[in-house]
Write an enzyme that holds these catalytic residues in place. Structure first.
Site, PDB file in Angstrom:
ATOM      1  N   LYS A 179       8.919  -3.132 -11.074  1.00  0.00           N
ATOM      2  CA  LYS A 179       7.917  -1.746 -11.619  1.00  0.00           C
ATOM      3  C   LYS A 179       7.339  -1.997 -12.856  1.00  0.00           C
ATOM      4  O   LYS A 179       7.767  -2.941 -13.687  1.00  0.00           O
ATOM      5  CB  LYS A 179       8.883  -0.496 -11.461  1.00  0.00           C
ATOM      6  CG  LYS A 179       9.412  -0.138 -10.036  1.00  0.00           C
ATOM      7  CD  LYS A 179      10.173   1.263  -9.951  1.00  0.00           C
ATOM      8  CE  LYS A 179      10.533   1.536  -8.851  1.00  0.00           C
ATOM      9  NZ  LYS A 179      11.283   2.621  -8.826  1.00  0.00           N
ATOM     10  N   HIS A 224      12.122  -1.225  -7.134  1.00  0.00           N
ATOM     11  CA  HIS A 224      12.274  -0.642  -5.912  1.00  0.00           C
ATOM     12  C   HIS A 224      12.839  -1.503  -5.127  1.00  0.00           C
ATOM     13  O   HIS A 224      12.464  -2.826  -5.019  1.00  0.00           O
ATOM     14  CB  HIS A 224      10.829  -0.291  -5.365  1.00  0.00           C
ATOM     15  CG  HIS A 224      10.662   0.193  -4.048  1.00  0.00           C
ATOM     16  ND1 HIS A 224      10.977   1.430  -3.480  1.00  0.00           N
ATOM     17  CD2 HIS A 224      10.704  -0.506  -2.773  1.00  0.00           C
ATOM     18  CE1 HIS A 224      10.892   1.524  -2.283  1.00  0.00           C
ATOM     19  NE2 HIS A 224      10.693   0.368  -1.787  1.00  0.00           N
ATOM     20  N   ASN A 264      12.829   2.769 -13.386  1.00  0.00           N
ATOM     21  CA  ASN A 264      14.373   1.929 -13.229  1.00  0.00           C
ATOM     22  C   ASN A 264      14.074   0.774 -12.703  1.00  0.00           C
ATOM     23  O   ASN A 264      14.828   0.097 -12.130  1.00  0.00           O
ATOM     24  CB  ASN A 264      15.142   2.666 -12.226  1.00  0.00           C
ATOM     25  CG  ASN A 264      14.483   3.287 -10.959  1.00  0.00           C
ATOM     26  OD1 ASN A 264      13.363   2.617 -10.660  1.00  0.00           O
ATOM     27  ND2 ASN A 264      14.955   3.985 -10.089  1.00  0.00           N
ATOM     28  N   GLU A 276       7.396  -1.171   4.781  1.00  0.00           N
ATOM     29  CA  GLU A 276       6.811  -1.355   3.371  1.00  0.00           C
ATOM     30  C   GLU A 276       6.460  -2.858   3.191  1.00  0.00           C
ATOM     31  O   GLU A 276       5.670  -3.170   2.556  1.00  0.00           O
ATOM     32  CB  GLU A 276       8.092  -1.312   2.355  1.00  0.00           C
ATOM     33  CG  GLU A 276       8.264   0.098   2.559  1.00  0.00           C
ATOM     34  CD  GLU A 276       9.739   0.423   1.575  1.00  0.00           C
ATOM     35  OE1 GLU A 276       9.965   1.507   1.343  1.00  0.00           O
ATOM     36  OE2 GLU A 276      10.172  -0.413   0.988  1.00  0.00           O
ATOM     37  N   TYR A 292       4.571   5.892  -1.354  1.00  0.00           N
ATOM     38  CA  TYR A 292       5.551   6.756  -1.831  1.00  0.00           C
ATOM     39  C   TYR A 292       5.643   8.182  -1.015  1.00  0.00           C
ATOM     40  O   TYR A 292       6.083   9.132  -1.238  1.00  0.00           O
ATOM     41  CB  TYR A 292       5.721   7.044  -3.233  1.00  0.00           C
ATOM     42  CG  TYR A 292       6.488   6.114  -3.921  1.00  0.00           C
ATOM     43  CD1 TYR A 292       8.043   5.582  -3.575  1.00  0.00           C
ATOM     44  CD2 TYR A 292       6.101   5.413  -4.789  1.00  0.00           C
ATOM     45  CE1 TYR A 292       8.572   4.931  -4.251  1.00  0.00           C
ATOM     46  CE2 TYR A 292       6.752   4.424  -5.596  1.00  0.00           C
ATOM     47  CZ  TYR A 292       8.162   4.165  -5.163  1.00  0.00           C
ATOM     48  OH  TYR A 292       8.779   3.134  -5.924  1.00  0.00           O
TER      49      TYR A 292
HETATM   50  P1  ADP Z   1      15.608   4.567  -5.271  1.00  0.00           P
HETATM   51  O1  ADP Z   1      14.527   3.669  -5.533  1.00  0.00           O
HETATM   52  O2  ADP Z   1      17.024   4.339  -5.462  1.00  0.00           O
HETATM   53  O3  ADP Z   1      15.506   4.307  -3.492  1.00  0.00           O
HETATM   54  P2  ADP Z   1      14.699   7.083  -4.370  1.00  0.00           P
HETATM   55  O4  ADP Z   1      13.938   6.504  -3.280  1.00  0.00           O
HETATM   56  O5  ADP Z   1      15.381   8.392  -4.263  1.00  0.00           O
HETATM   57  O6  ADP Z   1      15.309   6.250  -5.161  1.00  0.00           O
HETATM   58  O7  ADP Z   1      13.446   7.364  -5.500  1.00  0.00           O
HETATM   59  C1  ADP Z   1      12.193   6.723  -5.604  1.00  0.00           C
HETATM   60  C2  ADP Z   1      11.709   6.560  -6.896  1.00  0.00           C
HETATM   61  O8  ADP Z   1      11.548   7.794  -7.353  1.00  0.00           O
HETATM   62  C3  ADP Z   1      13.228   6.049  -7.853  1.00  0.00           C
HETATM   63  O9  ADP Z   1      13.313   4.825  -7.873  1.00  0.00           O
HETATM   64  C4  ADP Z   1      12.689   6.684  -9.289  1.00  0.00           C
HETATM   65  O10 ADP Z   1      11.767   5.798  -9.835  1.00  0.00           O
HETATM   66  C5  ADP Z   1      12.054   7.802  -8.875  1.00  0.00           C
HETATM   67  N1  ADP Z   1      12.999   8.940  -9.021  1.00  0.00           N
HETATM   68  C6  ADP Z   1      14.036   9.535  -8.000  1.00  0.00           C
HETATM   69  N2  ADP Z   1      14.840  10.489  -8.291  1.00  0.00           N
HETATM   70  C7  ADP Z   1      13.891  10.779  -9.646  1.00  0.00           C
HETATM   71  C8  ADP Z   1      14.264  11.916 -10.590  1.00  0.00           C
HETATM   72  N3  ADP Z   1      15.226  12.855 -10.431  1.00  0.00           N
HETATM   73  N4  ADP Z   1      13.356  11.992 -11.541  1.00  0.00           N
HETATM   74  C9  ADP Z   1      12.232  11.354 -11.840  1.00  0.00           C
HETATM   75  N5  ADP Z   1      12.141  10.176 -10.959  1.00  0.00           N
HETATM   76  C10 ADP Z   1      13.005   9.984  -9.899  1.00  0.00           C
HETATM   77 MG    MG Z   2      14.032   4.789  -2.131  1.00  0.00          MG
END
Ligand code: ADP
Ligand code: MG
Length: 140
Positions: free
Chosen positions: A11, A117, A114, A128, A51
């Site tokens: 990212k 992805h 974070n 994807e 997304y």
């Molecule tokens: P993951 O990436 O671990 O699969 P999710 O699919 O739930 O997590 O969420 C997609 C992305 O959205 C996350 O990697 C993160 O960048 C963002 N995200 C998830 N939860 C939050 C939150 N509570 N606040 C802000 N951004 C979030």
């Molecule tokens: Mg996810």
């Protein structure tokens, strides 16, 4: 178990800090092979489409804005149980909850920024991967 493919994205928070090589080393050290890779700067429309599954979530708008704030590196990872294995290597969504030694524990800036992805199922991985790559671009 047969070799599996999963989609990974490094990212913008990580490309900005020049962490592509360090993150790629984690995948390679832990048994995954990078079989396709490209650096690109997503458009708003592309980020929104990628997304789409999260469009009802409160963080959707912010997430899309973050994902177009700089370049990303999209990649296909191959290995035994690659979808689950990559999720282990990445760590929990919120770095505060991520296990020691995971990418997110070591590199993530926040729950949003974070660093990586990773697809969450074989079905989503197929969708994807097709979003970013043609079959010709995936070389195992
Ligand atoms: P993951 O990436 O671990 O699969 P999710 O699919 O739930 O997590 O969420 C997609 C992305 O959205 C996350 O990697 C993160 O960048 C963002 N995200 C998830 N939860 C939050 C939150 N509570 N606040 C802000 N951004 C979030
Ligand atoms: Mg996810």
């Amino acid at each position: 178990m047969a070799k599996e493919l999963t989609l990974s994205i490094i990212k913008p928070d990580a490309t900005r800090r020049n962490l592509t090589g360090k993150i790629n080393a984690r995948f390679e050290e832990k048994g995954l092979r990078i079989v396709a890779q490209k650096r690109l700067w997503l458009t708003a429309q592309q980020a929104e489409k990628f997304y789409e599954v999260h469009k009802e979530r409160a963080f959707y708008r912010e997430l899309c804005d973050f994902m177009i704030s700089g370049p990303v590196v999209a990649q296909v990872l191959q290995g035994e149980n690659a979808v689950a294995r990559n999720r282990e290597i990445m760590g929990a969504t919120n770095p505060a909850n991520a296990e020691k030694g995971t990418i997110r524990k070591d590199f993530a800036e926040s729950i949003e920024a974070n660093s990586v992805h990773g697809s969450d199922s074989a079905e989503n991985a197929a969708r994807e991967i097709a979003f970013f790559f043609s079959e010709l671009e995936i070389v195992g």
